[in-house]
Design a protein around this motif. Structure first.
Motif, short mmCIF file in Angstrom:
data_model
loop_
_atom_site.label_atom_id
_atom_site.label_comp_id
_atom_site.label_asym_id
_atom_site.label_seq_id
_atom_site.Cartn_x
_atom_site.Cartn_y
_atom_site.Cartn_z
N SER A 200 -23.01 -42.81 15.88
CA SER A 200 -23.37 -43.04 17.28
C SER A 200 -24.75 -43.67 17.40
O SER A 200 -24.96 -44.58 18.21
CB SER A 200 -23.36 -41.72 18.06
N VAL A 201 -25.71 -43.17 16.61
CA VAL A 201 -27.06 -43.73 16.70
C VAL A 201 -27.08 -45.15 16.12
O VAL A 201 -27.72 -46.04 16.69
CB VAL A 201 -28.10 -42.82 15.99
N VAL A 202 -26.36 -45.37 15.03
CA VAL A 202 -26.30 -46.72 14.45
C VAL A 202 -25.70 -47.70 15.47
O VAL A 202 -26.14 -48.84 15.59
CB VAL A 202 -25.47 -46.72 13.14
N ALA A 203 -24.72 -47.21 16.25
CA ALA A 203 -24.06 -48.09 17.22
C ALA A 203 -24.97 -48.43 18.40
O ALA A 203 -24.87 -49.51 18.97
CB ALA A 203 -22.77 -47.43 17.72
N THR A 204 -25.83 -47.48 18.79
CA THR A 204 -26.65 -47.72 19.98
C THR A 204 -28.06 -48.21 19.64
O THR A 204 -28.55 -49.15 20.25
CB THR A 204 -26.77 -46.45 20.84
N ARG A 205 -28.71 -47.55 18.70
CA ARG A 205 -30.08 -47.93 18.35
C ARG A 205 -30.26 -47.94 16.83
O ARG A 205 -30.96 -47.08 16.27
CB ARG A 205 -31.08 -46.95 19.00
N PRO A 206 -29.67 -48.94 16.15
CA PRO A 206 -29.78 -48.98 14.68
C PRO A 206 -31.22 -49.03 14.20
O PRO A 206 -31.54 -48.58 13.09
CB PRO A 206 -29.02 -50.26 14.31
N ASP A 207 -32.12 -49.57 15.05
CA ASP A 207 -33.53 -49.67 14.65
C ASP A 207 -34.19 -48.30 14.52
O ASP A 207 -35.25 -48.18 13.93
CB ASP A 207 -34.29 -50.52 15.67
N LEU A 208 -33.56 -47.25 15.09
CA LEU A 208 -34.13 -45.90 15.01
C LEU A 208 -33.57 -45.11 13.83
O LEU A 208 -33.88 -43.95 13.66
CB LEU A 208 -33.87 -45.13 16.31
N VAL A 209 -32.71 -45.74 13.01
CA VAL A 209 -32.10 -45.04 11.88
C VAL A 209 -32.85 -45.40 10.60
O VAL A 209 -32.77 -46.54 10.12
CB VAL A 209 -30.60 -45.38 11.76
N HIS A 210 -33.58 -44.44 10.06
CA HIS A 210 -34.39 -44.69 8.87
C HIS A 210 -33.55 -45.27 7.73
O HIS A 210 -33.95 -46.23 7.08
CB HIS A 210 -35.04 -43.37 8.42
N GLY A 211 -32.37 -44.69 7.51
CA GLY A 211 -31.53 -45.12 6.40
C GLY A 211 -30.91 -46.49 6.58
O GLY A 211 -30.33 -47.05 5.65
N ALA A 212 -31.00 -47.04 7.81
CA ALA A 212 -30.40 -48.35 8.07
C ALA A 212 -31.45 -49.46 8.03
O ALA A 212 -31.12 -50.63 8.27
CB ALA A 212 -29.71 -48.34 9.44
N ARG A 213 -32.69 -49.12 7.71
CA ARG A 213 -33.77 -50.12 7.78
C ARG A 213 -33.52 -51.37 6.95
O ARG A 213 -33.82 -52.46 7.42
CB ARG A 213 -35.10 -49.47 7.38
N PRO A 214 -32.94 -51.24 5.74
CA PRO A 214 -32.71 -52.46 4.97
C PRO A 214 -31.77 -53.44 5.66
O PRO A 214 -31.77 -54.62 5.36
CB PRO A 214 -32.08 -51.95 3.67
N PHE A 215 -30.95 -52.94 6.61
CA PHE A 215 -29.95 -53.79 7.25
C PHE A 215 -30.39 -54.28 8.63
O PHE A 215 -29.71 -55.07 9.26
CB PHE A 215 -28.62 -53.04 7.41
N VAL A 216 -31.49 -53.73 9.11
CA VAL A 216 -31.95 -54.12 10.44
C VAL A 216 -33.06 -55.15 10.27
O VAL A 216 -34.15 -54.82 9.81
CB VAL A 216 -32.46 -52.90 11.24
N ALA A 217 -32.75 -56.38 10.60
CA ALA A 217 -33.72 -57.45 10.44
C ALA A 217 -34.91 -57.22 11.37
O ALA A 217 -34.78 -56.58 12.41
CB ALA A 217 -33.08 -58.80 10.75
#
Lengths: 231, 119
Positions: A200-217
């Motif tokens: 849910s967080v990845v879908a709405t605010r991926p920039d707030l997901v620490h583990g998704a940082r490599p994928f968030v330009a």
């Protein structure tokens, strides 16, 4: 798996207390690198959510229940060091205010539900992130699997502690089998909740997901400071 | 990226979820013993448990002292817990944060683009 007072003897509780204090001290240093003006409020909310979610025991059959531990969830959302602190605050409030988890067992509980679930959860997540396709859609399933693994490992470590410092003479093999069996089932619930929340967080605010940082330009990071005008 | 909820909207929603989970949904939680307690019962070490030092807390056992209605008693304890958690943890994390840093790699040109797009 909040350990109450009395399950483990004093030397073992003291030892896990020392481990917990050491872990939290390291986390206080490490979390400084993870926290900024935007992630600090997020971390507070994640800790609060873990507290709330731990109130929901879900049935796992035969008169048993389990609840989210949240170590892997917190690690993926706010980073492993901050996650350890999240879990420590949750366990402190539960122990002092709700009489959930013994006071002499606080070190044991921070070790099991803080250090172990965060360490295992983050470790498995990072390995999966490395081996799976580099896509943001992989973050939630990876977090779910990491969460699943973290629960039986915590049960395994508890059994180890009980083997060393258990206060009742019981069949350790029976304890080991029962702990691993039930916590594998509870791990499925942990995986479901973790996958849902991280997804849910990845879908709405991926920039707030620490583990998704490599994928968030970098360009996706929204910086809401309107007064920044000229370079 | 303009479809993303703002920080404020996202944070408020996240808090509301926690309040609903702790204050309302918790009433429907399973009352069965958790994995550890169940194993302790079955393998015979549940009696090793000693009385809890904070069992006289007004919210011990996720129930509010003096409130008879189960739903209200548990819900109130949950909401108090959420408020205490939010206060304590936010204070801790806010004091630990790197001051004035909004992101790890703030890109000036992108800040410019976003500022413009909202103007």
């Amino acid at each position: 798996m909040h350990v109450p007072d009395g399950f483990l003897d004093a030397p073992t509780s003291l030892a896990t207390g020392v481990v917990a204090v050491g872990g939290v001290a390291l986390a206080l240093r490490g979390a400084r690198r993870e926290l900024d003006d935007r992630t600090a409020p997020m971390a507070g909310l994640v800790a609060t959510f873990v507290f709330a979610a731990q109130m929901i025991n879900f049935p796992v059959g035969a008169g048993t229940s389990g609840h989210l531990m949240g170590g892997a969830l917190a690690a993926v959302l706010v980073g492993p060091w901050t996650a350890i602190l999240c879990m420590a605050v949750v366990l402190l409030v539960q122990g002092l205010l709700m009489a959930d988890g013994g006071i002499t067992a606080l070190g044991t509980n921070i070790t099991l539900m803080g250090l172990i679930t965060v360490g295992v959860g983050w470790g498995v997540f990072v390995v999966l992130r490395r081996v799976l396709p580099s896509r943001i859609s992989m973050v939630a399933p990876s977090a779910a699997f990491a969460a699943f693994v973290s629960v039986p490992i915590a049960a395994l470590v508890f059994t180890g502690l009980f083997a060393v410092g258990g206060t009742a003479p019981v069949d350790l093999q029976a304890v080991l089998i029962a702990m691993l069996g039930w916590h594998t089932l509870i791990g499925l619930g942990e995986a479901a909740v973790t996958g849902l929340v991280v997804g849910s967080v990845v879908a709405t605010r991926p920039d707030l997901v620490h583990g998704a940082r490599p994928f968030v330009a970098a360009r996706d990071l929204e910086i809401r400071v309107p007064q920044v005008v000229a370079p | 990226m303009s479809t993303r909820p703002s920080n404020r909207a996202f944070f408020v929603s996240f808090l509301l979820v926690s309040l609903l989970v702790a204050g309302v949904a918790s009433y429907y939680a399973s009352a069965h013993p958790d994995g550890l307690n169940y194993v302790a019962q079955k393998t015979g070490f549940i009696d090793a448990e000693t009385p809890h030092q904070t069992s006289d807390s007004p919210f011990a056992g996720y129930a509010t002292e003096g409130v008879d209605d189960d739903r209200l008693s548990g819900g109130l304890a949950g909401v108090v817990g959420v408020v205490v958690m939010l206060g304590l943890s936010t204070a801790l994390f806010w004091s630990l944060r790197r001051r004035g840093a909004a992101t790890e790699e703030p890109a000036a040109s992108d800040e410019q683009a976003h500022a413009d797009s909202r103007a």
